[in-house]
Design a protein around this motif. Structure first.
Motif, PDB file in Angstrom:
ATOM      1  N   MET A 118       0.831  -1.205   0.000  1.00  0.00           N
ATOM      2  CA  MET A 118       0.000   0.000   0.000  1.00  0.00           C
ATOM      3  C   MET A 118       0.866   1.256   0.000  1.00  0.00           C
ATOM      4  N   THR A 119       0.440   2.234  -0.784  1.00  0.00           N
ATOM      5  CA  THR A 119       1.057   3.560  -0.769  1.00  0.00           C
ATOM      6  C   THR A 119      -0.059   4.593  -0.630  1.00  0.00           C
ATOM      7  N   VAL A 120       0.277   5.700  -0.029  1.00  0.00           N
ATOM      8  CA  VAL A 120      -0.699   6.764   0.192  1.00  0.00           C
ATOM      9  C   VAL A 120      -1.067   7.400  -1.151  1.00  0.00           C
ATOM     10  N   PRO A 121      -2.365   7.573  -1.426  1.00  0.00           N
ATOM     11  CA  PRO A 121      -2.761   8.271  -2.647  1.00  0.00           C
ATOM     12  C   PRO A 121      -2.197   9.691  -2.654  1.00  0.00           C
ATOM     13  N   GLU A 122      -1.972  10.214  -3.845  1.00  0.00           N
ATOM     14  CA  GLU A 122      -1.418  11.564  -3.981  1.00  0.00           C
ATOM     15  C   GLU A 122      -2.271  12.389  -4.924  1.00  0.00           C
ATOM     16  N   PHE A 123      -2.161  13.699  -4.787  1.00  0.00           N
ATOM     17  CA  PHE A 123      -2.829  14.611  -5.701  1.00  0.00           C
ATOM     18  C   PHE A 123      -2.228  14.461  -7.095  1.00  0.00           C
TER      19      PHE A 123
END
Length: 174
Positions: A118-123
């Motif tokens: 998992m990776t944090v969503p980004e703009f």
């Protein structure tokens, strides 16, 4: 912190002045609502999409529960019937000092693909004219939503998502 939104799809021939008048008359009722960081009253009014889509950012669940279960949400039920409320977890809520000047919001819906890490969503957009932005996710749907706020209508970004007109902004007491 919680994000909450219900999207009410209206018929293509619906007179959106009804919603505009409703917000003009009642929008201030959520000004200074307990535990509300802010609420934006949003509409989409195009030939192919008419939608009323208020978006709330709650500081905690106490105010959100009060809104849903203590009569306030009943106004939506009485006017529009049973609506699904989307709930999401904010990753980032970033508003500038000029946030109150926002007149439009661009919403981009994204999927979170299946993965082993998992990776944090980004703009996905970095625009110097934005007055604020929010990124929220929902692990129940494996989706995330990017919201960008602008003073001028961002038609140049309309192909990325849905552009909403912001009719009213409710804020906490200062």
């Amino acid at each position: 912190m919680h994000a909450m939104q219900y999207k009410i799809t209206l018929p293509n021939d619906y007179d959106m002045t009804i919603i505009k008048d409703r917000v003009k008359k009642n929008g201030s009722k959520t000004d200074e609502f307990p535990d509300l960081l802010f609420k934006v009253y949003l509409i989409s009014d195009t030939p192919t999409k008419k939608e009323y889509a208020p978006l709330y950012i709650w500081k905690d669940d106490k105010g959100m529960n009060q809104f849903i279960f203590e009569g306030f949400y009943d106004n939506i039920l009485a006017s529009f019937g049973w609506q699904h409320i989307n709930i999401a977890v904010p990753v980032e809520v970033d508003t500038s000092d000029a946030f109150t000047q926002a007149k439009y919001m661009l919403e981009i819906e994204q999927r979170i693909p299946e993965t082993n890490r998992m990776t944090v969503p980004e703009f996905s957009i970095h625009d110097t004219t934005e007055l604020g932005k929010i990124l929220v996710y929902n692990p129940d749907k494996w989706a995330y939503v990017e919201c960008y706020f602008f003073e001028e209508r961002p038609d140049y970004l309309a192909s990325k998502g849905t552009v909403y007109e912001l009719l009213h902004l409710s804020l906490p007491k200062k």
